[in-house]
Design an enzyme around this catalytic site. Structure first.
Site, mmCIF file in Angstrom:
data_model
loop_
_atom_site.group_PDB
_atom_site.id
_atom_site.type_symbol
_atom_site.label_atom_id
_atom_site.label_comp_id
_atom_site.label_asym_id
_atom_site.label_seq_id
_atom_site.Cartn_x
_atom_site.Cartn_y
_atom_site.Cartn_z
ATOM 1 N N TYR A 131 4.174 4.936 -7.695
ATOM 2 C CA TYR A 131 3.601 4.214 -6.471
ATOM 3 C C TYR A 131 4.707 3.940 -5.617
ATOM 4 O O TYR A 131 5.786 2.882 -5.878
ATOM 5 C CB TYR A 131 3.067 2.808 -7.135
ATOM 6 C CG TYR A 131 1.702 2.856 -7.864
ATOM 7 C CD1 TYR A 131 0.733 3.846 -7.449
ATOM 8 C CD2 TYR A 131 1.730 1.921 -8.762
ATOM 9 C CE1 TYR A 131 -0.323 3.719 -7.963
ATOM 10 C CE2 TYR A 131 0.103 2.098 -9.198
ATOM 11 C CZ TYR A 131 -0.738 2.880 -8.976
ATOM 12 O OH TYR A 131 -1.970 2.965 -9.778
ATOM 13 N N LYS B 44 1.049 10.409 -11.977
ATOM 14 C CA LYS B 44 -0.142 9.928 -11.176
ATOM 15 C C LYS B 44 0.024 9.514 -9.784
ATOM 16 O O LYS B 44 1.211 8.609 -9.450
ATOM 17 C CB LYS B 44 -0.991 9.133 -11.873
ATOM 18 C CG LYS B 44 -1.996 8.604 -11.501
ATOM 19 C CD LYS B 44 -2.322 7.095 -11.442
ATOM 20 C CE LYS B 44 -2.195 6.253 -10.129
ATOM 21 N NZ LYS B 44 -3.089 5.240 -9.961
HETATM 22 O O1 13P Z 1 -4.896 4.879 -12.190
HETATM 23 C C1 13P Z 1 -5.334 3.755 -11.571
HETATM 24 C C2 13P Z 1 -5.267 2.583 -11.926
HETATM 25 O O2 13P Z 1 -4.346 2.424 -12.838
HETATM 26 C C3 13P Z 1 -6.446 4.193 -10.225
HETATM 27 O O3 13P Z 1 -7.328 3.458 -10.055
HETATM 28 P P1 13P Z 1 -8.444 3.507 -9.024
HETATM 29 O O4 13P Z 1 -9.145 4.720 -9.288
HETATM 30 O O5 13P Z 1 -9.463 2.393 -9.133
HETATM 31 O O6 13P Z 1 -7.767 3.248 -7.628
#
Ligand code: 13P
Length: 297
Positions: free
Chosen positions: A166, A200
């Site tokens: 992130y 991710k």
């Molecule tokens: O990986 C995620 C949260 O840990 C993604 O969640 P959302 O699809 O709700 O954004």
């Protein structure tokens, strides 16, 4: 046509490869793609995320969705894993989130502290661990050091490491923001550089490509943005996250573009469980239809 990274190309040790094989080929569609159900938002955003569908405040709703929806795994924190995972152990793989924080303090200097270990994941029968890395904040140094310890344990215990990469903080905000192509592209590269087996990221927003300094403004002006992010991750499998709840068609388009770009799969939470039953399940069927078109060969 874009090709998807295969497990054999990932340079994994036996335990990691075995567990990822179980996730990707013994669950979900079994075609090498992944559909994960994340449920750590109760910690990360607080109970407000359950207002839209109060049933989702109960892990039992999530369990039912994960099983009936045919997910490849669920990502939860240690407390829920300890108390609920046994109810459906073995039927859907567990990704144990090892760190997490509330949204109460500002994200400007975000660091997500550890509250569980890779050994906990082994004890609970998990098939992967999850680590949230904030890229670009003033706390990045401490974050990298914390991740290093997790990476070593994961390597030793044969546990796949999934990094939630992130971008955050003022520096990212000044360069197009956390969903900009620049931020997502860099975050995917960072996770791969630091030893993630899977990363991710948020969906990269092509329209924000020009909000950053050269060479991003000219180098990346055409093509599927996800494809370029997949390439930045190298031998790290890539997942695209869902984000805040949006319309069905917009989400299906996001899913299709992600898979067409070579992502291994999707990790959609709120867009799935903020819908009431059985609408949630119907939406999952549509996501599975997308994944079915993109087997890993
Ligand atoms: O990986 C995620 C949260 O840990 C993604 O969640 P959302 O699809 O709700 O954004």
């Amino acid at each position: 046509m874009t090709t998807r990274l295969t497990l054999d190309q990932c340079g994994l040790n036996t335990g990691k490869k075995t567990r990822l094989h179980r996730i990707l080929y013994r669950h979900g569609l079994g075609n090498g793609t992944a559909l994960f159900l994340p449920y750590d938002q109760g910690l990360e955003h607080g109970p407000r995320d359950f207002f839209a569908n109060p049933d989702a405040a109960s892990p039992r709703y999530i369990i039912r969705l994960a099983l009936e929806g045919g997910f490849n795994g669920i990502a939860i924190q240690i407390g829920l894993a300890e108390k609920f995972y046994w109810d459906y152990a073995g039927e859907v793989p567990l990704i144990l989130k090892l760190n997490g924080k509330t949204e109460i303090p500002s994200d400007a200097e975000a660091l997500s502290p550890l509250h569980a270990t890779v050994a906990d994941a082994v004890r609970l029968g998990a098939d992967a661990v999850g680590y949230t890395l904030y890229v670009g904040t003033p706390a990045q140094e401490r974050d990298f050091a914390q991740l290093q310890a997790v990476r070593r344990d994961a390597q030793r215990l044969g546990m796949p490491l999934i990094v939630w990469a992130y971008p955050r903080g003022a520096a990212i905000a000044a360069k197009g923001g956390k969903d900009s192509f620049y931020a997502v592209h860099y975050a995917a590269r960072t996770a791969g550089e630091l030893g993630a087996d899977m990363v991710k990221v948020n969906f990269p927003h092509p329209e924000k490509r020009t909000a950053v300094p050269a060479p991003y403004d000219r180098e990346y002006s055409t093509g599927n943005a996800v494809e370029q992010v997949v390439r930045a991750a190298n031998r790290t499998l890539l997942l695209i996250s869902g984000g805040a709840k949006a319309g069905d068609d917009a989400m299906i388009e996001k899913a299709s573009e992600s898979m067409a770009g070579g992502a291994t799969g999707l990790i959609f939470g709120r867009n799935v469980w903020q819908r009431p039953w059985p609408e949630s399940l119907r939406f999952v069927t549509r996501l599975r239809d997308v994944l079915a078109k993109y087997p890993t060969v």
